[in-house]
Every structure is written in structure tokens, then in C-alpha cells.
Design a protein around this motif. Structure first.
Motif, mmCIF file in Angstrom:
data_model
loop_
_atom_site.group_PDB
_atom_site.id
_atom_site.type_symbol
_atom_site.label_atom_id
_atom_site.label_comp_id
_atom_site.label_asym_id
_atom_site.label_seq_id
_atom_site.Cartn_x
_atom_site.Cartn_y
_atom_site.Cartn_z
ATOM 1 N N ALA A 236 60.682 31.375 13.184
ATOM 2 C CA ALA A 236 59.982 32.340 12.329
ATOM 3 C C ALA A 236 59.498 33.543 13.142
ATOM 4 O O ALA A 236 59.272 34.622 12.586
ATOM 5 N N LYS A 237 59.346 33.370 14.439
ATOM 6 C CA LYS A 237 58.920 34.458 15.322
ATOM 7 C C LYS A 237 59.955 34.592 16.435
ATOM 8 O O LYS A 237 59.774 34.052 17.529
ATOM 9 N N PRO A 238 61.022 35.277 16.195
ATOM 10 C CA PRO A 238 62.049 35.393 17.228
ATOM 11 C C PRO A 238 61.537 36.178 18.440
ATOM 12 O O PRO A 238 60.668 37.032 18.327
ATOM 13 N N SER A 239 62.099 35.863 19.589
ATOM 14 C CA SER A 239 61.725 36.557 20.828
ATOM 15 C C SER A 239 62.989 36.834 21.627
ATOM 16 O O SER A 239 64.055 36.304 21.350
ATOM 17 N N LYS B 240 58.863 35.081 27.299
ATOM 18 C CA LYS B 240 57.471 35.029 27.734
ATOM 19 C C LYS B 240 56.685 35.998 26.852
ATOM 20 O O LYS B 240 57.178 37.087 26.529
ATOM 21 N N PRO B 241 55.465 35.659 26.493
ATOM 22 C CA PRO B 241 54.693 36.543 25.602
ATOM 23 C C PRO B 241 54.508 37.954 26.167
ATOM 24 O O PRO B 241 54.572 38.935 25.429
ATOM 25 N N GLU B 242 54.331 38.079 27.469
ATOM 26 C CA GLU B 242 54.118 39.406 28.053
ATOM 27 C C GLU B 242 55.405 40.236 28.113
ATOM 28 O O GLU B 242 55.370 41.444 28.333
ATOM 29 N N SER C 26 56.490 42.895 20.932
ATOM 30 C CA SER C 26 55.243 42.868 20.170
ATOM 31 C C SER C 26 54.011 43.008 21.061
ATOM 32 O O SER C 26 52.917 43.284 20.577
ATOM 33 N N ASN C 27 54.177 42.868 22.358
ATOM 34 C CA ASN C 27 53.072 43.011 23.307
ATOM 35 C C ASN C 27 52.771 44.498 23.493
ATOM 36 O O ASN C 27 53.679 45.282 23.792
ATOM 37 N N PHE D 50 54.057 46.072 26.712
ATOM 38 C CA PHE D 50 55.492 45.926 26.955
ATOM 39 C C PHE D 50 56.112 47.271 27.300
ATOM 40 O O PHE D 50 55.842 48.281 26.670
ATOM 41 N N GLU D 51 56.919 47.289 28.360
ATOM 42 C CA GLU D 51 57.621 48.517 28.759
ATOM 43 C C GLU D 51 59.120 48.232 28.683
ATOM 44 O O GLU D 51 59.621 47.296 29.314
ATOM 45 N N TYR D 52 59.783 49.048 27.931
ATOM 46 C CA TYR D 52 61.219 48.890 27.802
ATOM 47 C C TYR D 52 61.883 49.556 28.988
ATOM 48 O O TYR D 52 61.633 50.718 29.299
#
Length: 175
Positions: A153-156, A161-163, A167-168, A171-173
Motif C-alpha cells: 500500500a506504500k510503495p518505496s 530506507k525511509p530517509e 516522501s522524505n 530527500f535529494e534526487y
């Protein structure tokens, strides 16, 4: 030979089997040396007589120019008493009390470790009851490890890792 010295030694006899059971293997040679010295001292005590040897003072009375000198020596010799050392500061009792306290702490520690061992064995039984890693499916992983499984339900994105997720806010792309 049930002499007073023997009784004192027997009362303070060392339990070498108990020591041998708790001494680390690296120190067994030291224990053997200490036991050998102890046995040497004990054998020396056993080889000595319980009381002072008897002296025939009557024969000395005839040989000495002053017979009263032999009587004085006899009186001094008969009143001679070598006292057994006394524990004035009551150190033995203090050591025994400390030993009892340490033994209580040790028993508590062993009980605590036994609980840890029991819970670890239970954990190992649970781990051993799981299917082999190569037989795991993602659904099985989600069932057995819900805290670490990926939630559909919450794809990553990888590395999951959460960081490292978009969605963080930090987060730096990287292009």
C-alpha cells in the motif's frame, strides 16, 4: 591423629574440587601449584607433634651446679604456651559475609542468564520452524516479519530506507 592442630586444619580445609570446577582452564596450572604448596604445608603440620616433647629435668638437676636452675627451666617449659593466632579484626567473618553476598549476586545473575538462555532457545526454535530463505515468498515474509516487510500500500524505491524515499522532506534526487 585427632590433635588440636589437625582439628583446626580440618575445620578450614579447602574444597579443591570446587575450585577446580570454577577455575578457568588457563589458570589450572596455577591452581595445581597452589595446591601443591598447600599440601606441603599441611604435611609439615601433620609431621609435627601435637605437644612439646617431654624433657627429663631430673637428669639435668644432677648435672647442673645449681639444681634450682633446672626447676626454673622446668616451670618455664611447662607454662610455655604457643597461642593459636586469633582473628582480632574478625576478618574471617567479614570475608564469609562478603562471600555469601557475592554468592547471592551470582545466583541472581545465573537466574537472569537462565531466563535469557530460555528466551533465546525459544527464539531459535521459532527461527528454526521458519521455511528456508530460498522457499520464502514475499507474502510469507510479510506474514512472519510485518515490521520489516515492504507494504504494497506504500510503495518505496530501492534501497527501501525511509530517509531514501521521495516522501522524505530531506530527500535529494541525484541526477
Amino acid at each position: 591423629m585427632a590433635s588440636g592442630a589437625t582439628k583446626r586444619i580440618a575445620a578450614s580445609a579447602v574444597d579443591w574440587a570446587r575450585y577446580a570446577a570454577v577455575v578457568p582452564k588457563a589458570q589450572t596450572e596455577s591452581l595445581r601449584i597452589i595446591k601443591a604448596k598447600h599440601d606441603t604445608f599441611i604435611n609439615k603440620v601433620y609431621s609435627l607433634p601435637e605437644s612439646l616433647p617431654k624433657i627429663n629435668f631430673a637428669s639435668y638437676k644432677n648435672r647442673l651446679p645449681d639444681p634450682t636452675m633446672a626447676d626454673r627451666f622446668q616451670k618455664a617449659y611447662e607454662t610455655l604456651s604457643v597461642p593459636y593466632p586469633k582473628d582480632k579484626d574478625n576478618l574471617l567473618q567479614k570475608v564469609e559475609e562478603e562471600n555469601q553476598e557475592i554468592e547471592k549476586k551470582t545466583k541472581a545473575y545465573v537466574a537472569e542468564l537462565s531466563k535469557t538462555i530460555a528466551s533465546s532457545k525459544l527464539f531459535l526454535e521459532k527461527i528454526n520452524s521458519l521455511p528456508k530463505p530460498d522457499e520464502f515468498t514475499p507474502d510469507m515474509y510479510s506474514y512472519y516479519f510485518p515490521d520489516t516487510a515492504l507494504d504494497p500500500a506504500k510503495p518505496s524505491i530501492w534501497p527501501h530506507k525511509p530517509e531514501e524515499q521521495p516522501s522524505n522532506p530531506n530527500f535529494e534526487y541525484i541526477k
